[in-house]
Design an enzyme around this catalytic site. Structure first.
Site, PDB file in Angstrom:
ATOM      1  N   HIS A  24       0.826  -1.204   0.000  1.00 18.19           N
ATOM      2  CA  HIS A  24       0.000   0.000   0.000  1.00 18.19           C
ATOM      3  C   HIS A  24       0.864   1.260   0.000  1.00 18.19           C
ATOM      4  O   HIS A  24       0.709   2.123   0.860  1.00 18.19           O
ATOM      5  CB  HIS A  24      -0.982  -0.003   1.188  1.00 18.19           C
TER       6      HIS A  24
HETATM    7  C1  LIG Z   1      -1.185  -7.566  -3.711  1.00 24.49           C
HETATM    8  C2  LIG Z   1      -1.980  -6.302  -3.416  1.00 24.49           C
HETATM    9  C3  LIG Z   1      -3.120  -6.387  -2.647  1.00 24.49           C
HETATM   10  C4  LIG Z   1      -3.865  -5.250  -2.373  1.00 24.49           C
HETATM   11  N1  LIG Z   1      -5.015  -5.378  -1.654  1.00 24.49           N
HETATM   12  C5  LIG Z   1      -5.796  -4.312  -1.424  1.00 24.49           C
HETATM   13  C6  LIG Z   1      -7.054  -4.452  -0.737  1.00 24.49           C
HETATM   14  O1  LIG Z   1      -7.458  -5.546  -0.366  1.00 24.49           O
HETATM   15  N2  LIG Z   1      -7.765  -3.335  -0.509  1.00 24.49           N
HETATM   16  C7  LIG Z   1      -7.362  -2.095  -0.914  1.00 24.49           C
HETATM   17  O2  LIG Z   1      -8.077  -1.112  -0.677  1.00 24.49           O
HETATM   18  N3  LIG Z   1      -6.193  -1.935  -1.551  1.00 24.49           N
HETATM   19  C8  LIG Z   1      -5.398  -3.022  -1.836  1.00 24.49           C
HETATM   20  N4  LIG Z   1      -4.229  -2.869  -2.514  1.00 24.49           N
HETATM   21  C9  LIG Z   1      -3.790  -1.514  -2.859  1.00 24.49           C
HETATM   22  C10 LIG Z   1      -4.473  -0.965  -4.104  1.00 24.49           C
HETATM   23  O3  LIG Z   1      -4.385  -1.939  -5.136  1.00 24.49           O
HETATM   24  C11 LIG Z   1      -3.705   0.320  -4.491  1.00 24.49           C
HETATM   25  O4  LIG Z   1      -3.771   1.244  -3.422  1.00 24.49           O
HETATM   26  C12 LIG Z   1      -4.301   0.998  -5.731  1.00 24.49           C
HETATM   27  O5  LIG Z   1      -4.377   0.084  -6.798  1.00 24.49           O
HETATM   28  C13 LIG Z   1      -3.430   2.183  -6.090  1.00 24.49           C
HETATM   29  O6  LIG Z   1      -3.874   2.712  -7.298  1.00 24.49           O
HETATM   30  P1  LIG Z   1      -2.927   3.558  -8.195  1.00 24.49           P
HETATM   31  O7  LIG Z   1      -3.761   4.019  -9.351  1.00 24.49           O
HETATM   32  O8  LIG Z   1      -2.235   4.587  -7.383  1.00 24.49           O
HETATM   33  O9  LIG Z   1      -1.759   2.555  -8.702  1.00 24.49           O
HETATM   34  P2  LIG Z   1      -1.841   1.215  -9.562  1.00 24.49           P
HETATM   35  O10 LIG Z   1      -3.140   0.504  -9.355  1.00 24.49           O
HETATM   36  O11 LIG Z   1      -0.567   0.499  -9.299  1.00 24.49           O
HETATM   37  O12 LIG Z   1      -1.864   1.750 -11.061  1.00 24.49           O
HETATM   38  C14 LIG Z   1      -0.698   2.205 -11.712  1.00 24.49           C
HETATM   39  C15 LIG Z   1      -0.908   1.944 -13.201  1.00 24.49           C
HETATM   40  O13 LIG Z   1       0.100   2.645 -13.930  1.00 24.49           O
HETATM   41  C16 LIG Z   1       0.592   1.799 -14.926  1.00 24.49           C
HETATM   42  N5  LIG Z   1       1.938   2.291 -15.262  1.00 24.49           N
HETATM   43  C17 LIG Z   1       3.057   2.207 -14.547  1.00 24.49           C
HETATM   44  N6  LIG Z   1       4.081   2.799 -15.164  1.00 24.49           N
HETATM   45  C18 LIG Z   1       3.565   3.274 -16.318  1.00 24.49           C
HETATM   46  C19 LIG Z   1       4.125   3.998 -17.399  1.00 24.49           C
HETATM   47  N7  LIG Z   1       5.395   4.359 -17.425  1.00 24.49           N
HETATM   48  N8  LIG Z   1       3.321   4.333 -18.413  1.00 24.49           N
HETATM   49  C20 LIG Z   1       2.007   3.999 -18.408  1.00 24.49           C
HETATM   50  N9  LIG Z   1       1.427   3.295 -17.388  1.00 24.49           N
HETATM   51  C21 LIG Z   1       2.199   2.962 -16.379  1.00 24.49           C
HETATM   52  C22 LIG Z   1       0.559   0.416 -14.308  1.00 24.49           C
HETATM   53  O14 LIG Z   1       0.579  -0.561 -15.307  1.00 24.49           O
HETATM   54  C23 LIG Z   1      -0.764   0.466 -13.568  1.00 24.49           C
HETATM   55  O15 LIG Z   1      -1.844   0.091 -14.369  1.00 24.49           O
HETATM   56  C24 LIG Z   1      -3.448  -3.987  -2.832  1.00 24.49           C
HETATM   57  C25 LIG Z   1      -2.283  -3.899  -3.617  1.00 24.49           C
HETATM   58  C26 LIG Z   1      -1.569  -5.051  -3.916  1.00 24.49           C
HETATM   59  C27 LIG Z   1      -0.331  -4.933  -4.785  1.00 24.49           C
END
Ligand SMILES: Cc1cc2nc3c(=O)[nH]c(=O)nc-3n(C[C@H](O)[C@H](O)[C@H](O)COP(=O)(O)OP(=O)(O)OC[C@H]3O[C@@H](n4cnc5c(N)ncnc54)[C@H](O)[C@@H]3O)c2cc1C
Length: 121
Positions: free
Chosen positions: A55
């Site tokens: 997280h």
């Molecule tokens: C194993 C695991 C279990 C989890 N369980 C929970 C849970 O039960 N409950 C909960 O609330 N949260 C959970 N989380 C946390 C939650 O998934 C994250 O807080 C949330 O997904 C964050 O969203 P984000 O958009 O910041 O990042 P991300 O979801 O990581 O999205 C980032 C995106 O950017 C893309 N990207 C990266 N670099 C580039 C680039 N250079 N160019 C274009 N695209 C790019 C990636 O491919 C990805 O699609 C969990 C996370 C993990 C890893």
């Protein structure tokens, strides 16, 4: 983290926790040879099972204009860069006390409002 463990053990030693029959779990790690409960033991256990729990937040912290540690302003615009916003878990100034997924979705919803506000007027 060692201090955190010490604190947790102290909490476990309080009357209220004792009344609930709370006990410290004796987990054995094969590679941790030090005596259970010693500083060496805890340090080894931390190195063995330490994890982020997936997280991570806050690498592009949102903050007011005068905050030198902030990357984006309250409209999620990257300070000093034109035409770029960040809208994901990275903008959280500090980690949420609950899970991070729902707040991340909220941030996405909010930025869509902010973009519409800017471009539909
Ligand atoms: C194993 C695991 C279990 C989890 N369980 C929970 C849970 O039960 N409950 C909960 O609330 N949260 C959970 N989380 C946390 C939650 O998934 C994250 O807080 C949330 O997904 C964050 O969203 P984000 O958009 O910041 O990042 P991300 O979801 O990581 O999205 C980032 C995106 O950017 C893309 N990207 C990266 N670099 C580039 C680039 N250079 N160019 C274009 N695209 C790019 C990636 O491919 C990805 O699609 C969990 C996370 C993990 C890893």
């Amino acid at each position: 983290m060692l201090k955190g463990i010490e604190h947790a053990i102290k909490l476990g030693d309080t009357n209220i926790m004792k009344s609930l029959e709370a006990e410290l779990e004796h987990l054995k790690f094969e590679n941790c040879k030090a005596e259970f409960g010693s500083r060496e033991y805890w340090e080894c256990s931390l190195r063995t099972v330490g994890t982020t729990v997936y997280h991570p937040v806050g690498t592009c912290k949102m903050g007011p204009e005068d905050d030198p540690t902030a990357v984006v302003d309250p409209q999620l615009r990257v300070k000093g860069v034109k035409g770029l916003r960040v809208a994901d878990a990275s903008i959280m100034p500090t980690i949420t006390s609950g899970n991070t997924n729902a707040p991340s979705v909220m941030i996405g919803e909010k930025v869509s409002d902010l973009v519409k506000q800017t471009w539909l007027h």
